[in-house]
Motif scaffolding. Structure first.
Motif, short mmCIF file in Angstrom:
data_model
loop_
_atom_site.label_atom_id
_atom_site.label_comp_id
_atom_site.label_asym_id
_atom_site.label_seq_id
_atom_site.Cartn_x
_atom_site.Cartn_y
_atom_site.Cartn_z
N GLY A 58 113.92 85.00 8.36
CA GLY A 58 115.30 84.90 7.91
C GLY A 58 116.29 85.57 8.84
N LEU A 59 115.88 85.85 10.06
CA LEU A 59 116.74 86.51 11.04
C LEU A 59 117.31 85.46 12.00
N GLY A 60 118.20 84.64 11.45
CA GLY A 60 118.72 83.49 12.18
C GLY A 60 119.44 83.83 13.47
N ASP A 61 120.24 84.88 13.48
CA ASP A 61 120.97 85.23 14.70
C ASP A 61 120.02 85.61 15.83
N LYS A 62 119.02 86.40 15.49
CA LYS A 62 118.05 86.81 16.52
C LYS A 62 117.23 85.60 16.97
N ALA A 63 116.84 84.76 16.03
CA ALA A 63 116.10 83.55 16.37
C ALA A 63 116.93 82.68 17.31
N ARG A 64 118.20 82.50 17.00
CA ARG A 64 119.08 81.68 17.83
C ARG A 64 119.14 82.23 19.26
N ASP A 65 119.30 83.54 19.39
CA ASP A 65 119.35 84.16 20.73
C ASP A 65 118.07 83.89 21.51
N TYR A 66 116.94 84.00 20.83
CA TYR A 66 115.66 83.81 21.52
C TYR A 66 115.41 82.34 21.85
N TYR A 67 115.82 81.42 20.97
CA TYR A 67 115.70 80.00 21.31
C TYR A 67 116.56 79.69 22.53
N LYS A 68 117.77 80.24 22.56
CA LYS A 68 118.66 80.01 23.71
C LYS A 68 118.06 80.58 24.99
N LYS A 69 117.46 81.75 24.90
CA LYS A 69 116.83 82.35 26.09
C LYS A 69 115.67 81.47 26.55
N ASP A 74 113.62 77.44 30.39
CA ASP A 74 113.04 76.10 30.50
C ASP A 74 113.87 75.11 29.70
N PRO A 75 114.87 74.51 30.33
CA PRO A 75 115.76 73.59 29.62
C PRO A 75 115.05 72.38 28.99
N LYS A 76 113.84 72.12 29.40
CA LYS A 76 113.09 70.97 28.86
C LYS A 76 112.15 71.35 27.72
N LEU A 77 112.20 72.60 27.27
CA LEU A 77 111.30 73.05 26.21
C LEU A 77 111.77 72.49 24.87
N GLU A 78 111.21 71.37 24.50
CA GLU A 78 111.65 70.63 23.32
C GLU A 78 111.47 71.43 22.03
N MET A 79 110.40 72.22 21.95
CA MET A 79 110.17 73.02 20.74
C MET A 79 111.34 73.97 20.49
N ALA A 80 111.86 74.57 21.55
CA ALA A 80 112.98 75.50 21.41
C ALA A 80 114.24 74.74 21.00
N ARG A 81 114.45 73.58 21.57
CA ARG A 81 115.61 72.77 21.21
C ARG A 81 115.55 72.37 19.73
N GLN A 82 114.37 71.97 19.28
CA GLN A 82 114.20 71.59 17.89
C GLN A 82 114.40 72.78 16.95
N GLY A 83 113.88 73.94 17.35
CA GLY A 83 114.06 75.15 16.54
C GLY A 83 115.52 75.51 16.41
N LEU A 84 116.25 75.41 17.50
CA LEU A 84 117.68 75.70 17.49
C LEU A 84 118.42 74.71 16.60
N GLU A 85 118.05 73.45 16.66
CA GLU A 85 118.68 72.43 15.80
C GLU A 85 118.38 72.70 14.33
N ARG A 86 117.15 73.11 14.01
CA ARG A 86 116.80 73.44 12.62
C ARG A 86 117.65 74.59 12.10
N LEU A 87 117.84 75.60 12.94
CA LEU A 87 118.68 76.73 12.54
C LEU A 87 120.10 76.27 12.24
N GLN A 88 120.62 75.39 13.06
CA GLN A 88 121.99 74.91 12.86
C GLN A 88 122.10 74.11 11.58
N ILE A 89 121.07 73.34 11.25
CA ILE A 89 121.07 72.57 10.01
C ILE A 89 120.99 73.50 8.81
#
Length: 93
Positions: A58-69, A74-89
């Motif tokens: 439930g630590l969305g802000d920290k999760a967001r920072d780590y997904y962005k890092k 690795d801009p092509k890391l799809e798992m991170a992109r999907q995780g970031l999108e889930r957080l935004q939803i």
């Protein structure tokens, strides 16, 4: 876990972090991935996995920072992109 940290074995720490995550122990998973990041701070997968653990805690802000890092590394890391999108939803953004 202490031996893995002392030995600087980030791949074994990653395995342990994944194991903790699999059994639903997101707190220990995050701790272990933080240690792996200290050893190998350029591994995008470690940042992604830590982000996933933080998201489950439930630590969305920290999760967001780590997904962005992870995506910075690795801009092509799809798992991170999907995780970031889930957080935004989840957060209605």
């Amino acid at each position: 876990r202490v031996d893995l940290i002392k030995n600087g074995d980030d791949s074994k720490l990653s395995e342990l972090g994944n194991l903790y995550f699999t059994i639903g122990d997101f707190g220990d998973s995050a701790i272990v991935f933080e240690e792996a990041i200290k050893i190998s701070g350029t591994n995008s997968q470690y940042f992604n996995n830590a982000a996933s653990a933080y998201a489950n805690l439930g630590l969305g802000d920290k999760a967001r920072d780590y997904y962005k890092k992870a995506l910075d590394l690795d801009p092509k890391l799809e798992m991170a992109r999907q995780g970031l999108e889930r957080l935004q939803i989840v957060n209605g953004q």
